[in-house]
Design an enzyme around this catalytic site. Structure first.
Site: not given
Length: 391
Positions: A173-174
């Protein structure tokens, strides 16, 4: 807002972490970010916990707080004509729109790419998906841990080949949020030349494959499949975590010069059989670990770290997160922010990892950060601004 992006308007249609992390990065740089949330529940992460903080009737998820600073919030039902008009008004004014719906959702809402570009030809659209918007598995739903596994990262992480582990933060996600912000800035730069917006696409899958680094070429070029092997580097030795009398320290000897310096500092023979070159040491890693840990056996960790610093060997401890946030070096780098939240009052948040300096060395990093918003906190102002109906 202040910062290098203070003239930009970003419409944030994302939820969970990948998209919100991207738009938070833009907000940290001064962009005005308007977060569009579902009425009633808001962003999924508002319900992700514990931990929650605040009064029972107004509790806030610390997960939401990690990725939504420097944003405004408005709740819009995109199936409602009046609310949809508000969104269209925002799109017409925006520089950037970020979305992480499953493939086809925007089209079903009447907001496909063609319509967005008709409304605003200068719009830069970022679309983040799980596995890509096309291809044989395009449109497949993706969550971080699934992507970590599918993209090979878990096979490289863990104590050994039979112990696949996820990274301790939602790294897919990051990374996709970071790649997305990077793509947006490139598209904005090109817009200065062409006057036209464009679509940028990335995915959780692409973001992880994009950081395979030497493990990727290890397979594509050398035909070797990397496997998890704990806390020691697969291509450099010694490089990893080594035990001493009261715990462990980490060292990184990335050159032959460092190896010789280390050996001189701890009374070892740098040219011992099987240890004279990095290739030999990697081939005899178990012996290297045995030799190094024998040299460390009578040392306490703090004294050992001091000795390693004296010798000039890169080294460090393994800190818990409370130790990290209490570390004066972290504070010195601007990695803690103090903000005032609408219901929680004073909060300290992890801060952005960038600092800016002018040509004379004076720091010009943004300081006026804003706490993550309550759901629908800025609805009146935003609706009045776009003329899309009453509060």
């Amino acid at each position: 807002m202040t910062g290098p992006l203070s003239d930009l308007l970003v419409v944030d249609l994302t939820r969970a972490l990948a998209g919100p992390h991207c738009t938070q990065m833009l907000g940290d740089l001064g962009a005005r970010v308007i977060k569009v949330e579902a009425p009633g529940s808001g962003d999924d992460t508002r319900g992700w916990g514990p931990p929650f903080v605040g009064e029972p009737d107004a509790r806030q998820s610390t997960y939401f707080l990690c990725t939504n600073r420097n944003k405004e919030s408005i709740a819009l039902d995109l199936k409602d004509a009046t609310d949809k008009d508000v969104l269209l008004g925002l799109v017409e004014r925006a520089d950037v729109l970020v979305e992480n719906f499953r493939t086809g959702v925007l089209e079903r809402l009447g907001l496909g790419i063609e319509e967005l570009m008709r409304l605003n030809p200068r719009l830069v659209v970022l679309s983040i998906t799980g596995f890509g918007h096309d291809g044989p598995e395009g449109g497949r739903a993706g969550y971080d841990q699934i992507a970590q596994g599918e993209a090979g990262l878990m096979s490289l992480t863990g104590s050994g080949p039979d112990d696949p582990q996820r990274v301790g933060v939602p790294i897919a996600d990051l990374l996709s949020g970071m790649y997305g912000a990077y793509g947006i800035l490139a598209a904005l730069h090109e817009r200065e030349r062409t006057g036209k917006g464009q679509v940028v696409r990335t995915s959780l899958l692409a973001s992880v494959v994009g950081v395979h680094a030497f493990q990727g070429t290890r397979w594509t070029v050398a035909g070797e499949v990397g496997r998890a092997q704990g806390n020691h580097h697969p291509s450099i030795a010694p490089y990893g975590l080594f035990h001493c009398r009261d715990g462990a320290v980490q060292i990184a000897l990335g050159s032959e010069g460092l190896w010789k310096r280390f050996c001189e500092g701890f009374g070892l023979d740098p040219a011992a059989e099987g240890l004279a070159s990095n290739g030999e040491r990697v081939a005899h890693r178990d012996r290297v670990i045995e030799v190094v840990e024998a040299a460390f056996a009578d040392w306490d960790s703090e004294a050992l770290l001091a000795r390693l610093a004296e010798v000039g060997v890169p080294a460090g401890k393994v800190r818990t997160l409370d130790e990290v946030y209490e570390w004066d070096q972290v504070a010195s780098q601007g990695l803690l922010l103090d903000v005032e939240h609408a219901s929680l009052g004073h909060l300290t948040l992890p801060g952005p990892p960038l600092r800016f300096f002018d040509g004379e060395g004076a720091e010009v990093t943004r300081r006026d950060h804003v706490a993550p918003p309550l759901l629908d906190q800025h609805a009146d102002e935003i609706r009045a601004w776009v003329g899309g109906g009453g509060a």
